[in-house]
Structure formats: structure tokens, C-alpha cells
Design an enzyme around this catalytic site. Structure first.
Site, short mmCIF file in Angstrom:
data_model
loop_
_atom_site.label_atom_id
_atom_site.label_comp_id
_atom_site.label_asym_id
_atom_site.label_seq_id
_atom_site.Cartn_x
_atom_site.Cartn_y
_atom_site.Cartn_z
N GLY A 1 -14.21 19.89 6.27
CA GLY A 1 -15.58 20.22 6.63
C GLY A 1 -16.65 19.88 5.62
O GLY A 1 -17.83 20.02 5.92
N ASP A 2 -16.26 19.45 4.41
CA ASP A 2 -17.29 19.19 3.40
C ASP A 2 -16.83 18.14 2.39
O ASP A 2 -16.96 18.34 1.18
CB ASP A 2 -17.66 20.49 2.69
N LEU A 3 -16.31 17.03 2.88
CA LEU A 3 -15.89 15.96 1.98
C LEU A 3 -17.11 15.16 1.56
O LEU A 3 -17.33 14.01 1.97
CB LEU A 3 -14.84 15.07 2.67
N ASN A 4 -17.91 15.80 0.72
CA ASN A 4 -19.13 15.14 0.26
C ASN A 4 -18.90 14.44 -1.08
O ASN A 4 -17.83 14.51 -1.67
CB ASN A 4 -20.31 16.14 0.21
N ASN B 1 -17.63 16.62 -3.85
CA ASN B 1 -16.37 17.32 -3.63
C ASN B 1 -15.15 16.40 -3.66
O ASN B 1 -14.03 16.87 -3.45
CB ASN B 1 -16.39 18.08 -2.30
#
Length: 372
Positions: free
Chosen positions: A224-227, A230
Site C-alpha cells: 500500500g505504500d511502496l513510495n 520506503n
């Protein structure tokens, strides 16, 4: 990146411990003496990079979860167990150092005052590497990130079993891409921003063209948050011009929830666009990597443009809202906004058909060659 089901405008939920308090917490809860401690940037949790006087691994991240999510121990349990599972499966994921009582986490008071909020505390292994945000990305690492996104979701969805996994059905969780329509209640934070009409258009198109198709997408567990902050990488090449990167760390599982495979690739594409001087070229490389593991259906591909746009809208609107709550953290909260507005505007100016053509043709080229 985020807090629980809904951001409450009147509620301040982020921990605010000083370095001395954090060091004392490590000693009291985990039985380790801190030799060095430094605060790390964060959204609405609080993180510290910690070195301790101990044998073996001596660097950790002290993660103090915000007061809202700290009331959901089953959710934090699921996230932590998922990290441990991925590490056992060979992914570069952190693992917890157990408390003195042998637990993976502990609920602790955030201060000495009566009525102080309670925060869930974990000590996670420190992962070395450079955030993707700080490197010049190339086709090779973009492909690897796409491949990683698909591989993480696939192995979690097919093999991860734990009683707490049911807590990942998060309903109204504001960062789940299915909940783009919930952004209506936070759009106030943009004021009369000149770009506001664009995100309002994204939300309305999302309601009409994506929401009705959700049941036809393939469900899975999303990180949900592979930015770009991260994902950590290191380089096996001494040459910066021809650097060959590998992923050395996957951070921050606090946005995990049940979603759909196409959500994860859309999120990864959006965040890889942020630092790129040529953002529209990014999507095809990430998509090719993702589809080397999980090929998308025609309907999933058809939603990709609006899903990427929807993640831009989530990031821009929620950051503006959260900056109202935490003006002292505005610089970190609005990292995406520095280029995010420009990239979203460019996507809409170029148009869905042309953007998709670029993405899909780039991805198609990979069927005839290996990634560069």
C-alpha cells in the site's frame, strides 16, 4: 505513511517523544542501552534510528505508532507478522527485536503526565541502503521495483496466514485506493488552490469509472505504500552513470490492507514519477516488471490511469490536511506536493489515451528483451 481509518481534523495523534525519552524507552522495554539516537522523518508515527551497546546487530529503528493505530493491536500484529514472513521468504524486510517480556510490541505511555496517550512501541532491525528518492532512477531499477511490488503482494496473498490477517480488511481506511471518494471531506485543506478543480475531476471520474469495476479486479493484500522513501537500494556498480541497483530494504507496512493487484502497481508508478524529470516515461518500466510476475487483465489496465491519478489526489489532499494538524512537519508532509501537482496536471493535459499508449508500448517492448 498514514494513520487509521479516518483522519480526524480535531485530533492530534502523532507521538512527540524527545530523544532522551526514546532512549529510556529502549532501555526499559527492550533491555538495550542506547549509545546513539537520531530522529527520522515520519508522517504520523514517530521513528528513531538507534545504535545500542549489544552483540550482533546493533542498529535498529524504534517505531512509536500514532495513538489512533495504537488502539488496534491486531492490525499492528498483522503488519509485523507480515514483515517477519517476508523476511523468512527472502525479501529485505525488517524484523522485530523482542521486548524483555518476549513480545514483538508493547503499549507504552507517551509521557509522565496523568492521562498521557498510549503508543504501541516496536524495535525493528535497521535496513541499510539509499532511498530511491535520492538516486537517479533508470529502467533497470524501475523494472525491479515493479517486480518487487507484484512479488510482495503475490506471496502475501497466497502464503501468508495468521489469525490477525483479518484486521487488514480496513473498510474506510483513507489510504486504500478504493476510498478515493472519501477525499471529498478533506478537500477543504486545499483552500482555493488553483489545482483544486483537477483533483475534484479525478474524484468524480474515479466514482464513475473505477468504483463500479472493483469487483472485477483480482483481490490481494497490498503493501500500500511502496513510495520512493520506503524502498531502499544499493548499487553493485562503481559507476553512477551505469549503476545497477538491487532493492535492499522494504519499509513501512502501516498502510497494508486488502485491495487489488492493480492498486499496488498504480501506487508504485505514481511514487516513481515524483522525482523523475520525465515522469510520463516511468509507468511502462514499472508495469513491465509488475507484469513479469502478475500480468494485468484488460480491465485492470484500463483503470490504471485513473488509479495513478487517484493516488496523486490522495497524497496531495491528505498531505494538505495533515499539514494543517502538524504545521511544524509541513516540509516532510508536502514532499510529494513539490512535483506532484505538476505531474498530475501534465497527465491530464497529455490525456489518458496518450499516457496509456506510452506506458503500454514501453511495457510491451520488454516482452522482446530483458530489462536494461
Amino acid at each position: 505513511m498514514s494513520s487509521g481509518n479516518e483522519c480526524q481534523p480535531q485530533t492530534l495523534i502523532k507521538p512527540a517523544l524527545g530523544e532522551r525519552e526514546a532512549a529510556e524507552l529502549v532501555d526499559r522495554v527492550f533491555g538495550l542501552k542506547v549509545s546513539w539516537i537520531r530522529s527520522l522523518p515520519s508522517y504520523d508515527d514517530q521513528n528513531f534510528h538507534v545504535r545500542v551497546s549489544a552483540e550482533g546487530a546493533d542498529e535498529y529503528v524504534l517505531k512509536i505508532t500514532n495513538s489512533e493505530d495504537s488502539q488496534k493491536p491486531e492490525l499492528i500484529e498483522a503488519q509485523t507478522q507480515a514483515m517477519m514472513f517476508l523476511s523468512a521468504e527472502g525479501f529485505p524486510s525488517a524484523t522485530p527485536y523482542l521486548t524483555k517480556d518476549g513480545n514483538i510490541m508493547s503499549l507504552e505511555s507517551g509521557g509522565a503526565r496523568a492521562g498521557s496517550k498510549k503508543y504501541m512501541v516496536r524495535l525493528l532491525t535497521y535496513l541499510p541502503g539509499t532511498p530511491v528518492a535520492k538516486i537517479g532512477t533508470n529502467a533497470q531499477i524501475l523494472y525491479e521495483i515493479g517486480r518487487l511490488a507484484a512479488s510482495v503482494d503475490k506471496v502475501l496473498s497466497e502464503k501468508f496466514q495468521h489469525p490477525s490477517v483479518r484486521s487488514l480488511h480496513r473498510g474506510q481506511f483513507i489510504w486504500n485506493l478504493a476510498n478515493v471518494p472519501l477525499l471529498d471531506q478533506y478537500i477543504y485543506a486545499l483552500g482555493q488552490n488553483k489545482y483544486r478543480a483537477v483533483v475534484e475531476q479525478v474524484i468524480e471520474q474515479f466514482k464513475g469509472k473505477v468504483i463500479p469495476k472493483l469487483s472485477r479486479f483480482r483481490a490481494c493484500i497490498n503493501h500500500g505504500d511502496l513510495n520512493d522513501h520506503n524502498i531502499l537500494v544499493d548499487s553493485s556498480s562503481a559507476s553512477l552513470e551505469n549503476a545497477h541497483y538491487r532493492v535492499s530494504g522494504i519499509l513501512d507496512f502501516s498502510d497494508m490492507s486488502y485491495g487489488y493487484y492493480v492498486f499496488e502497481v498504480a501506487i508504485a508508478i505514481m511514487y516513481m514519477m515524483i522525482e523523475s524529470p520525465d515522469p510520463l516515461s516511468i509507468g511502462g518500466h514499472v508495469l513491465a516488471g509488475f507484469e513479469s510476475v502478475v500480468p494485468l487483465t484488460a480491465e485492470e489496465r484500463g483503470a490504471l490511469f485513473l488509479l495513478v491519478s487517484g493516488r496523486f489526489a490522495q497524497s496531495l489532499i491528505i498531505a494538505a490536511h495533515t499539514a494543517v494538524l502538524y504545521p511544524e512537519n509541513k516540509e516532510y508532509l508536502t514532499i510529494t506536493a513539490k512535483t506532484g501537482w505538476k505531474h498530475l496536471m501534465t497527465m491530464f493535459e497529455v490525456g489518458q489515451e496518450a499516457v496509456e499508449k506510452t506506458w503500454f508500448e514501453t511495457a510491451q517492448a520488454y516482452t522482446h528483451r530483458a530489462p536494461a
